[in-house]
Design a protein around this motif. Structure first.
Motif, PDB file in Angstrom:
ATOM      1  N   VAL A  91     -40.158 108.875 -24.973  1.00 54.44           N
ATOM      2  CA  VAL A  91     -38.731 109.102 -24.339  1.00 54.44           C
ATOM      3  C   VAL A  91     -38.003 107.794 -24.167  1.00 54.44           C
ATOM      4  CG1 VAL A  91     -38.015 109.609 -22.084  1.00 54.44           C
ATOM      5  CG2 VAL A  91     -40.140 110.785 -22.872  1.00 54.44           C
ATOM      6  N   LEU A  92     -38.623 106.766 -24.037  1.00 49.54           N
ATOM      7  CA  LEU A  92     -37.882 105.425 -24.081  1.00 49.54           C
ATOM      8  C   LEU A  92     -37.254 105.193 -25.430  1.00 49.54           C
ATOM      9  CD1 LEU A  92     -36.730 103.205 -22.549  1.00 49.54           C
ATOM     10  CD2 LEU A  92     -38.962 101.953 -22.834  1.00 49.54           C
ATOM     11  N   LEU A  93     -38.129 105.455 -26.439  1.00 50.81           N
ATOM     12  CA  LEU A  93     -37.809 105.179 -27.720  1.00 50.81           C
ATOM     13  C   LEU A  93     -36.480 105.942 -28.298  1.00 50.81           C
ATOM     14  CD1 LEU A  93     -38.062 103.468 -30.290  1.00 50.81           C
ATOM     15  CD2 LEU A  93     -39.687 105.257 -31.200  1.00 50.81           C
ATOM     16  N   ALA A  94     -36.528 107.184 -28.033  1.00 47.08           N
ATOM     17  CA  ALA A  94     -35.496 108.088 -28.274  1.00 47.08           C
ATOM     18  C   ALA A  94     -33.903 107.747 -27.648  1.00 47.08           C
ATOM     19  CB  ALA A  94     -35.824 109.697 -27.681  1.00 47.08           C
ATOM     20  N   LEU A 107     -38.960 101.277 -15.325  1.00 51.99           N
ATOM     21  CA  LEU A 107     -39.422 101.082 -14.071  1.00 51.99           C
ATOM     22  C   LEU A 107     -40.739 102.231 -14.022  1.00 51.99           C
ATOM     23  CD1 LEU A 107     -36.259 100.837 -11.671  1.00 51.99           C
ATOM     24  CD2 LEU A 107     -37.851  98.899 -12.218  1.00 51.99           C
ATOM     25  N   TYR A 108     -40.600 103.356 -14.263  1.00 51.55           N
ATOM     26  CA  TYR A 108     -41.721 104.226 -14.391  1.00 51.55           C
ATOM     27  C   TYR A 108     -42.901 103.576 -15.102  1.00 51.55           C
ATOM     28  CZ  TYR A 108     -44.855 107.985 -15.607  1.00 51.55           C
ATOM     29  OH  TYR A 108     -45.976 108.946 -15.881  1.00 51.55           O
ATOM     30  N   LEU A 109     -42.756 103.053 -16.392  1.00 50.26           N
ATOM     31  CA  LEU A 109     -43.625 102.558 -17.128  1.00 50.26           C
ATOM     32  C   LEU A 109     -44.426 101.354 -16.519  1.00 50.26           C
ATOM     33  CD1 LEU A 109     -42.288 102.906 -20.777  1.00 50.26           C
ATOM     34  CD2 LEU A 109     -44.201 104.202 -19.619  1.00 50.26           C
ATOM     35  N   ALA A 110     -43.417 100.584 -15.469  1.00 48.53           N
ATOM     36  CA  ALA A 110     -43.838  99.563 -14.971  1.00 48.53           C
ATOM     37  C   ALA A 110     -44.929  99.900 -13.803  1.00 48.53           C
ATOM     38  CB  ALA A 110     -42.984  98.659 -14.043  1.00 48.53           C
ATOM     39  N   THR A 111     -44.719 101.145 -13.274  1.00 50.39           N
ATOM     40  CA  THR A 111     -45.894 101.608 -12.228  1.00 50.39           C
ATOM     41  C   THR A 111     -47.016 102.106 -12.833  1.00 50.39           C
ATOM     42  OG1 THR A 111     -45.021 103.991 -12.250  1.00 50.39           O
ATOM     43  CG2 THR A 111     -43.630 102.431 -10.756  1.00 50.39           C
ATOM     44  N   THR A 171     -51.906  93.502 -12.217  1.00 52.09           N
ATOM     45  CA  THR A 171     -50.801  92.953 -11.415  1.00 52.09           C
ATOM     46  C   THR A 171     -49.592  92.258 -12.429  1.00 52.09           C
ATOM     47  OG1 THR A 171     -52.169  92.612  -9.752  1.00 52.09           O
ATOM     48  CG2 THR A 171     -50.075  91.323  -9.781  1.00 52.09           C
ATOM     49  N   PHE A 172     -50.374  91.305 -13.449  1.00 53.83           N
ATOM     50  CA  PHE A 172     -49.230  90.881 -14.458  1.00 53.83           C
ATOM     51  C   PHE A 172     -48.389  91.899 -15.003  1.00 53.83           C
ATOM     52  CE2 PHE A 172     -48.544  89.535 -18.928  1.00 53.83           C
ATOM     53  CZ  PHE A 172     -47.720  88.348 -18.709  1.00 53.83           C
ATOM     54  N   ALA A 173     -49.064  93.079 -15.483  1.00 57.54           N
ATOM     55  CA  ALA A 173     -48.153  94.000 -16.333  1.00 57.54           C
ATOM     56  C   ALA A 173     -47.126  94.626 -15.431  1.00 57.54           C
ATOM     57  CB  ALA A 173     -48.999  95.080 -16.779  1.00 57.54           C
ATOM     58  N   ARG A 174     -47.356  95.015 -14.218  1.00 51.00           N
ATOM     59  CA  ARG A 174     -46.570  95.708 -13.256  1.00 51.00           C
ATOM     60  C   ARG A 174     -45.430  94.864 -12.982  1.00 51.00           C
ATOM     61  NH1 ARG A 174     -51.553  97.860 -11.645  1.00 51.00           N
ATOM     62  NH2 ARG A 174     -51.756  96.271  -9.926  1.00 51.00           N
ATOM     63  N   LEU A 175     -45.583  93.428 -12.797  1.00 49.77           N
ATOM     64  CA  LEU A 175     -44.594  92.557 -12.254  1.00 49.77           C
ATOM     65  C   LEU A 175     -43.930  92.371 -13.333  1.00 49.77           C
ATOM     66  CD1 LEU A 175     -46.627  89.696 -10.297  1.00 49.77           C
ATOM     67  CD2 LEU A 175     -45.219  91.645  -9.405  1.00 49.77           C
ATOM     68  N   LEU A 176     -44.231  92.205 -14.752  1.00 47.47           N
ATOM     69  CA  LEU A 176     -43.554  91.907 -15.809  1.00 47.47           C
ATOM     70  C   LEU A 176     -42.566  92.934 -16.216  1.00 47.47           C
ATOM     71  CD1 LEU A 176     -42.657  89.855 -18.131  1.00 47.47           C
ATOM     72  CD2 LEU A 176     -44.583  90.400 -19.518  1.00 47.47           C
ATOM     73  N   ALA A 177     -43.363  94.190 -16.209  1.00 49.56           N
ATOM     74  CA  ALA A 177     -42.476  95.197 -16.738  1.00 49.56           C
ATOM     75  C   ALA A 177     -41.430  95.635 -15.770  1.00 49.56           C
ATOM     76  CB  ALA A 177     -43.409  96.267 -16.894  1.00 49.56           C
ATOM     77  N   GLY A 178     -41.961  95.345 -14.463  1.00 55.44           N
ATOM     78  CA  GLY A 178     -40.675  95.697 -13.307  1.00 55.44           C
ATOM     79  C   GLY A 178     -39.447  94.853 -13.587  1.00 55.44           C
ATOM     80  N   SER A 179     -39.699  93.591 -13.751  1.00 55.36           N
ATOM     81  CA  SER A 179     -38.721  92.373 -13.950  1.00 55.36           C
ATOM     82  C   SER A 179     -37.946  92.815 -14.985  1.00 55.36           C
ATOM     83  CB  SER A 179     -39.394  91.227 -13.830  1.00 55.36           C
ATOM     84  OG  SER A 179     -38.543  90.254 -14.458  1.00 55.36           O
ATOM     85  N   LEU A 180     -38.522  93.121 -16.223  1.00 51.27           N
ATOM     86  CA  LEU A 180     -37.621  93.196 -17.720  1.00 51.27           C
ATOM     87  C   LEU A 180     -36.772  94.353 -17.339  1.00 51.27           C
ATOM     88  CD1 LEU A 180     -40.379  92.367 -20.157  1.00 51.27           C
ATOM     89  CD2 LEU A 180     -38.459  90.843 -19.319  1.00 51.27           C
ATOM     90  N   SER A 181     -37.142  95.327 -16.752  1.00 48.67           N
ATOM     91  CA  SER A 181     -36.446  96.573 -16.559  1.00 48.67           C
ATOM     92  C   SER A 181     -35.244  96.535 -15.550  1.00 48.67           C
ATOM     93  CB  SER A 181     -37.374  97.718 -15.984  1.00 48.67           C
ATOM     94  OG  SER A 181     -38.384  97.882 -16.672  1.00 48.67           O
TER      95      SER A 181
END
Length: 370
Positions: free
Chosen positions: A20-23, A292-296, A301-311
């Motif tokens: 979805v994101l790639l498209a 943000l969905y992928l961040a959830t 914890t590292f993954a969620r914090l980083l993905a949320g920040s980048l989004s």
């Protein structure tokens, strides 16, 4: 049935890519290329260079989408440390272009500040990863130091736009780590006071002029207010449906400055109108929502914090560029993400989306045996 014919490593790599994101990213890239084609008066050399940038960006996305959180976490300190060293080297030996000292020449021109767009949120997320959350005041203070050091080095170049984006990316990590609203309110007050002090003592004259122009753009229409004035004319003249592709007067008659970089949103708005702007902004909203969905779905914890920040940092890119082009925010030289011309910015953003994809939990793969 088809998956049973493929190696398990291929299946795992495919599942790590969010289709979805790639498209939606691919559709945005396409709109960016056709807008750039119009902005540069059909000069194909520039479009080819941008297409190469996008190919490199997509390859980077595919590579980084395969890196797991635990692997990326191991490189956070190294990337941050190398970035700080490079920023110091820029101030000592960097090349000066257009009055700014932002590049190191190592066979090619490298802009270390772009590295910090990823290194700072990675480092802050790494710092909080093994802490009890919500963080203590001491931990928040240490995280702020990790953010402020590279921000000050980048402001010395000077590069106010990039320094603000990097500061925001780190602050978003702190926000997702969980802090009370009292601390947020206090931070807003400190930012307001700091902004006043920065305006008086920490800004260059041209940066102060940009803010004064925002407050009164009509004061100098042939000078400091020219960019914003022409940009607003371009967007407004597009009307509801636009003037059609390749038919923008402001851009093709050379009234609109920096039309293939910072002000490309004005080119798009003039040619595709209000409806086109809604579609473009809709694509951005889908990208941010999906990030943000992928961040959830992050595996730790590292993954969620980083993905949320980048989004959310991607959202700030969009907000600052569209705000400055429409005269709501001062001009700070932030490109429209994945639409404006520029190689380093595109590759950095695509790496960020690759990281976001790679942060989600892995699913166990079962294959039919022969």
């Amino acid at each position: 049935m088809i998956t049973s014919l493929l190696p398990s490593s291929w299946i795992r790599a495919f599942q790590r890519i969010d289709l979805v994101l790639l498209a939606v990213l691919s559709l945005l890239i396409f709109l960016g290329l056709i807008t750039l084609y119009s902005a540069v008066d059909t000069e194909m050399a520039v479009v080819y260079r941008q297409a190469i940038n996008f190919v490199l960006g997509l390859l980077s996305l595919l590579v980084f989408s395969q890196i797991q959180s635990k692997t990326l976490k191991q490189f956070a300190i190294w990337l941050y440390g190398i970035g700080i060293i490079l920023l110091i080297l820029v101030l000592l030996f960097g090349e000066i272009k257009k009055g700014a000292q932002r590049w190191l020449y190592v066979g090619i021109d490298v802009q270390p500040a772009e590295i910090m767009k990823l290194a700072v949120p990675m480092m802050v997320a790494y710092f909080f990863a093994n802490k009890n959350l919500p963080p203590r005041l001491l931990d928040i203070g240490i995280a702020l130091v990790l953010i402020v050091v590279p921000v000050l080095l980048i402001m010395k170049q000077p590069d106010l736009g990039t320094s603000l984006l990097i500061a925001v990316s780190g602050l978003f990590v702190i926000y997702f780590a969980g802090i009370s609203w009292w601390l947020i309110a206090g931070a807003i007050v400190l930012v307001a006071v700091g902004a006043r002090l920065m305006f008086e003592y920490g800004m260059h004259d041209y940066q102060r002029q940009r803010i004064m122009t925002l407050l009164d753009p009509e004061a100098d229409l042939q000078g400091a207010g020219y960019h914003i004035h022409q940009s607003k004319i371009a967007i407004g003249s597009g009307g509801f449906y636009g003037k059609d592709w390749l038919n923008g007067d402001q851009s093709h008659l050379d009234f609109l400055p920096e039309r293939h970089t910072d002000f490309i949103f004005a080119v798009f708005g003039e040619e595709f109108g209000f409806v086109g702007n809604l579609i473009l902004l809709g694509l951005y909203i889908i990208i941010i929502w999906r990030g943000l969905y992928l961040a959830t779905q992050g595996e730790d914890t590292f993954a969620r914090l980083l993905a949320g920040s980048l989004s959310l940092t991607f959202f700030i890119y969009l907000l600052v560029n569209t705000g400055m082009v429409s005269g709501i925010l001062p001009v700070v030289g932030v490109p429209l993400p994945l639409v404006s011309f520029g190689g380093t910015s595109i590759v950095t953003l695509m790496i960020a989306f690759g990281i976001i994809m790679g942060m989600k939990k892995r699913k166990r793969i079962y294959q039919a045996e022969d």
